[in-house]
Design a protein around this motif. Structure first.
Motif, PDB file in Angstrom:
ATOM      1  N   ASP A 249       0.858  -1.189   0.000  1.00  0.00           N
ATOM      2  CA  ASP A 249       0.000   0.000   0.000  1.00  0.00           C
ATOM      3  C   ASP A 249       0.891   1.235   0.000  1.00  0.00           C
ATOM      4  OD1 ASP A 249      -2.098   2.066   0.744  1.00  0.00           O
ATOM      5  OD2 ASP A 249      -3.280   0.238   0.865  1.00  0.00           O
ATOM      6  N   LEU A 250       0.466   2.243  -0.747  1.00  0.00           N
ATOM      7  CA  LEU A 250       1.232   3.485  -0.812  1.00  0.00           C
ATOM      8  C   LEU A 250       1.053   4.327   0.440  1.00  0.00           C
ATOM      9  CD1 LEU A 250       3.073   5.122  -2.694  1.00  0.00           C
ATOM     10  CD2 LEU A 250       1.024   6.211  -3.640  1.00  0.00           C
ATOM     11  N   ASP A 251      -0.062   4.114   1.157  1.00  0.00           N
ATOM     12  CA  ASP A 251      -0.395   4.902   2.340  1.00  0.00           C
ATOM     13  C   ASP A 251       0.253   4.282   3.578  1.00  0.00           C
ATOM     14  OD1 ASP A 251      -1.511   6.306   4.439  1.00  0.00           O
ATOM     15  OD2 ASP A 251      -3.595   6.022   3.799  1.00  0.00           O
ATOM     16  N   PRO A 252       1.149   5.016   4.271  1.00  0.00           N
ATOM     17  CA  PRO A 252       1.784   4.446   5.465  1.00  0.00           C
ATOM     18  C   PRO A 252       0.782   4.129   6.570  1.00  0.00           C
ATOM     19  CG  PRO A 252       2.301   6.792   5.253  1.00  0.00           C
ATOM     20  CD  PRO A 252       1.650   6.375   3.973  1.00  0.00           C
ATOM     21  N   THR A 253      -0.325   4.890   6.636  1.00  0.00           N
ATOM     22  CA  THR A 253      -1.363   4.587   7.627  1.00  0.00           C
ATOM     23  C   THR A 253      -1.984   3.230   7.354  1.00  0.00           C
ATOM     24  OG1 THR A 253      -1.855   6.941   7.882  1.00  0.00           O
ATOM     25  CG2 THR A 253      -3.518   5.385   8.672  1.00  0.00           C
ATOM     26  N   ALA A 254      -2.167   2.902   6.075  1.00  0.00           N
ATOM     27  CA  ALA A 254      -2.718   1.592   5.713  1.00  0.00           C
ATOM     28  C   ALA A 254      -1.785   0.479   6.149  1.00  0.00           C
ATOM     29  CB  ALA A 254      -2.957   1.527   4.204  1.00  0.00           C
ATOM     30  N   VAL A 255      -0.498   0.656   5.930  1.00  0.00           N
ATOM     31  CA  VAL A 255       0.469  -0.370   6.322  1.00  0.00           C
ATOM     32  C   VAL A 255       0.417  -0.589   7.829  1.00  0.00           C
ATOM     33  CG1 VAL A 255       2.926  -0.955   6.397  1.00  0.00           C
ATOM     34  CG2 VAL A 255       1.956   0.072   4.333  1.00  0.00           C
ATOM     35  N   GLU A 256       0.342   0.485   8.591  1.00  0.00           N
ATOM     36  CA  GLU A 256       0.263   0.369  10.051  1.00  0.00           C
ATOM     37  C   GLU A 256      -1.036  -0.315  10.483  1.00  0.00           C
ATOM     38  OE1 GLU A 256       0.707   4.257  11.624  1.00  0.00           O
ATOM     39  OE2 GLU A 256       2.746   4.546  10.853  1.00  0.00           O
ATOM     40  N   THR A 257      -2.146   0.071   9.830  1.00  0.00           N
ATOM     41  CA  THR A 257      -3.443  -0.517  10.179  1.00  0.00           C
ATOM     42  C   THR A 257      -3.474  -1.999   9.837  1.00  0.00           C
ATOM     43  OG1 THR A 257      -4.550   1.607   9.796  1.00  0.00           O
ATOM     44  CG2 THR A 257      -5.937  -0.357   9.798  1.00  0.00           C
ATOM     45  N   ALA A 258      -2.936  -2.362   8.665  1.00  0.00           N
ATOM     46  CA  ALA A 258      -2.894  -3.771   8.278  1.00  0.00           C
ATOM     47  C   ALA A 258      -2.060  -4.581   9.262  1.00  0.00           C
ATOM     48  CB  ALA A 258      -2.334  -3.903   6.864  1.00  0.00           C
ATOM     49  N   GLN A 259      -0.925  -4.029   9.664  1.00  0.00           N
ATOM     50  CA  GLN A 259      -0.070  -4.707  10.646  1.00  0.00           C
ATOM     51  C   GLN A 259      -0.849  -4.983  11.933  1.00  0.00           C
ATOM     52  OE1 GLN A 259       3.670  -5.341  10.632  1.00  0.00           O
ATOM     53  NE2 GLN A 259       2.887  -6.622  12.294  1.00  0.00           N
ATOM     54  N   LYS A 260      -1.572  -3.980  12.398  1.00  0.00           N
ATOM     55  CA  LYS A 260      -2.342  -4.114  13.632  1.00  0.00           C
ATOM     56  C   LYS A 260      -3.435  -5.165  13.496  1.00  0.00           C
ATOM     57  CE  LYS A 260      -5.178  -1.386  16.828  1.00  0.00           C
ATOM     58  NZ  LYS A 260      -5.700  -0.021  17.137  1.00  0.00           N
ATOM     59  N   ASN A 261      -4.158  -5.143  12.362  1.00  0.00           N
ATOM     60  CA  ASN A 261      -5.259  -6.090  12.192  1.00  0.00           C
ATOM     61  C   ASN A 261      -4.773  -7.513  11.989  1.00  0.00           C
ATOM     62  OD1 ASN A 261      -7.580  -4.418  12.480  1.00  0.00           O
ATOM     63  ND2 ASN A 261      -7.224  -3.557  10.453  1.00  0.00           N
ATOM     64  N   LEU A 262      -3.654  -7.681  11.301  1.00  0.00           N
ATOM     65  CA  LEU A 262      -3.086  -9.020  11.153  1.00  0.00           C
ATOM     66  C   LEU A 262      -2.681  -9.584  12.516  1.00  0.00           C
ATOM     67  CD1 LEU A 262      -1.049  -8.226   7.958  1.00  0.00           C
ATOM     68  CD2 LEU A 262      -2.624 -10.160   8.129  1.00  0.00           C
ATOM     69  N   SER A 263      -2.077  -8.763  13.344  1.00  0.00           N
ATOM     70  CA  SER A 263      -1.705  -9.202  14.693  1.00  0.00           C
ATOM     71  C   SER A 263      -2.945  -9.501  15.529  1.00  0.00           C
ATOM     72  CB  SER A 263      -0.856  -8.125  15.372  1.00  0.00           C
ATOM     73  OG  SER A 263       0.339  -7.898  14.667  1.00  0.00           O
ATOM     74  N   LEU A 264      -3.967  -8.649  15.381  1.00  0.00           N
ATOM     75  CA  LEU A 264      -5.217  -8.840  16.117  1.00  0.00           C
ATOM     76  C   LEU A 264      -5.843 -10.195  15.804  1.00  0.00           C
ATOM     77  CD1 LEU A 264      -7.454  -7.510  17.930  1.00  0.00           C
ATOM     78  CD2 LEU A 264      -8.452  -6.642  15.808  1.00  0.00           C
ATOM     79  N   ASN A 265      -5.678 -10.642  14.551  1.00  0.00           N
ATOM     80  CA  ASN A 265      -6.240 -11.928  14.127  1.00  0.00           C
ATOM     81  C   ASN A 265      -5.238 -13.071  14.262  1.00  0.00           C
ATOM     82  OD1 ASN A 265      -9.129 -11.656  12.709  1.00  0.00           O
ATOM     83  ND2 ASN A 265      -7.976  -9.767  12.425  1.00  0.00           N
ATOM     84  N   GLN A 266      -4.166 -12.823  15.046  1.00  0.00           N
ATOM     85  CA  GLN A 266      -3.184 -13.846  15.404  1.00  0.00           C
ATOM     86  C   GLN A 266      -2.506 -14.467  14.185  1.00  0.00           C
ATOM     87  OE1 GLN A 266      -5.476 -16.459  17.949  1.00  0.00           O
ATOM     88  NE2 GLN A 266      -5.151 -15.141  19.726  1.00  0.00           N
ATOM     89  N   VAL A 267      -2.267 -13.620  13.165  1.00  0.00           N
ATOM     90  CA  VAL A 267      -1.474 -14.069  12.018  1.00  0.00           C
ATOM     91  C   VAL A 267      -0.008 -13.927  12.404  1.00  0.00           C
ATOM     92  CG1 VAL A 267      -0.970 -13.766   9.575  1.00  0.00           C
ATOM     93  CG2 VAL A 267      -3.284 -13.286  10.444  1.00  0.00           C
ATOM     94  N   ALA A 268       0.732 -15.009  12.369  1.00  0.00           N
ATOM     95  CA  ALA A 268       2.126 -15.005  12.811  1.00  0.00           C
ATOM     96  C   ALA A 268       2.961 -14.050  11.966  1.00  0.00           C
ATOM     97  CB  ALA A 268       2.700 -16.415  12.732  1.00  0.00           C
ATOM     98  N   PRO A 269       3.854 -13.279  12.596  1.00  0.00           N
ATOM     99  CA  PRO A 269       4.669 -12.298  11.857  1.00  0.00           C
ATOM    100  C   PRO A 269       5.494 -12.902  10.730  1.00  0.00           C
ATOM    101  CG  PRO A 269       4.835 -11.928  14.229  1.00  0.00           C
ATOM    102  CD  PRO A 269       4.107 -13.227  14.049  1.00  0.00           C
ATOM    103  N   ASP A 270       5.889 -14.160  10.864  1.00  0.00           N
ATOM    104  CA  ASP A 270       6.712 -14.771   9.820  1.00  0.00           C
ATOM    105  C   ASP A 270       5.879 -15.274   8.640  1.00  0.00           C
ATOM    106  OD1 ASP A 270       5.456 -16.896  11.051  1.00  0.00           O
ATOM    107  OD2 ASP A 270       7.283 -18.073  11.397  1.00  0.00           O
TER     108      ASP A 270
END
Length: 306
Positions: free
Chosen positions: A197-218
């Motif tokens: 995503d070109l929007d840095p806010t989107a990247v941060e939000t996606a990171q948060k939601n992926l973690s919220l749904n227990q998607v492993a960082p690797d």
């Protein structure tokens, strides 16, 4: 900080496309995360009704900070609404001032759980939902910049991912936004995933939601960049829920990240522009497999011949 709630009211006999046109006016003014209120909609059984009563009028709402830029944003919205009224609609605008503590809860009232796929239910983090045995529940905290993923374009993307994703396949989401398509792919058994995503806010939000749904960082990689810039490797399944005009640009570079015989899913396309996108897909090596439409929007799936 204080906030301004902007409500644009429309008539119940006007089409669903009017909701989309109003939302585009908000988007053009830089306002994200709008909500649509329809008094005629009944929540399905099992949905958390929350503390909010049924809305009394049909409207689209958005929120902006009450700062030095608010007047310009409001003027842009008013100009957009005037253009729509000039095409025969009957829209009106109201403004309500909100204190910071009011804003923090008010905007959440208009987001509820919603089924967006055969098995996928998207649920805001602050709502309760009683899932069916086969349901896959995606938790989303959209923040101020994004909705909860219940737009028809997202729903069609999700249903196509349900159809074409095979367990273990790597997945690329171009224009990931809140990260919802990556979360869905993970819950359906995808392999390694990349989102851009070109929007840095989107990247941060996606990171948060992926973690919220227990998607492993690797299991995933997020890239801040334009379309497929910065993406490594080739993928058997690629999705892009973005505007038709952007998809047309993306198709010129998509061959660099597609596996031969891979599937490309695209949405965010106004139905009237679907033929143009389909023609460009065919011209760049794709065979159209499926076209879906809903509420004046279209989604396409194609297989890449290499």
């Amino acid at each position: 900080m204080k906030w301004i709630e902007i409500a644009v009211f429309f008539q119940p006999d006007e089409t669903v496309l009017v909701e989309e046109l109003i939302a585009l006016v908000f988007e053009d003014a830089g306002v994200g995360g709008v909500s649509v209120e329809r008094p005629d909609l009944e929540p399905p059984e099992g949905w958390d009704p929350g503390p909010v009563s049924r809305p009394e009028r049909f409207c689209v709402r958005g929120y902006i900070p009450s700062d030095d830029g608010a007047r310009a944003v409001c003027r842009t919205i008013e100009q957009g609404i005037d253009r729509l009224n000039g095409q025969g609609l009957s829209l009106s605008i109201s403004y309500t001032g909100l204190a910071d503590e009011d804003w923090s809860e008010t905007w959440k009232e208009y987001f509820r759980p919603e089924r967006i796929g055969e098995r996928i239910v998207v649920k805001p983090t602050w709502r309760d939902y009683r899932p069916e045995p086969s349901d896959i529940v995606v938790e989303i905290d959209p923040g101020m910049a994004f909705g909860t993923g219940t737009h028809p374009t997202t729903s069609m993307c999700v249903r196509l991912i349900e159809t074409y994703l095979r367990p273990g396949q790597s997945f690329l989401d171009i224009g990931t936004g809140s990260g919802i398509l990556m979360i869905v792919a993970d819950k359906l058994g995808a392999g390694p995933m990349t989102g851009t995503d070109l929007d840095p806010t989107a990247v941060e939000t996606a990171q948060k939601n992926l973690s919220l749904n227990q998607v492993a960082p690797d299991r995933f990689r997020l890239v801040k960049g334009h379309l497929s810039d910065g993406v490594r490797g080739r993928f058997p399944l690629v999705a892009a829920n973005i505007l038709a005009e952007v998809i047309l640009v993306l198709l010129d570079q998509l061959g660099q990240v597609m596996e031969k015989d891979g599937i490309f899913i695209c949405s965010g396309i106004l139905e009237e522009k679907a033929d143009t996108v389909a023609a460009k897909m065919e011209a760049t090596g794709f065979r159209i497999l499926e076209r879906r439409t809903r509420d004046a929007w279209a989604a396409l799936a194609g297989r890449y011949s290499g």
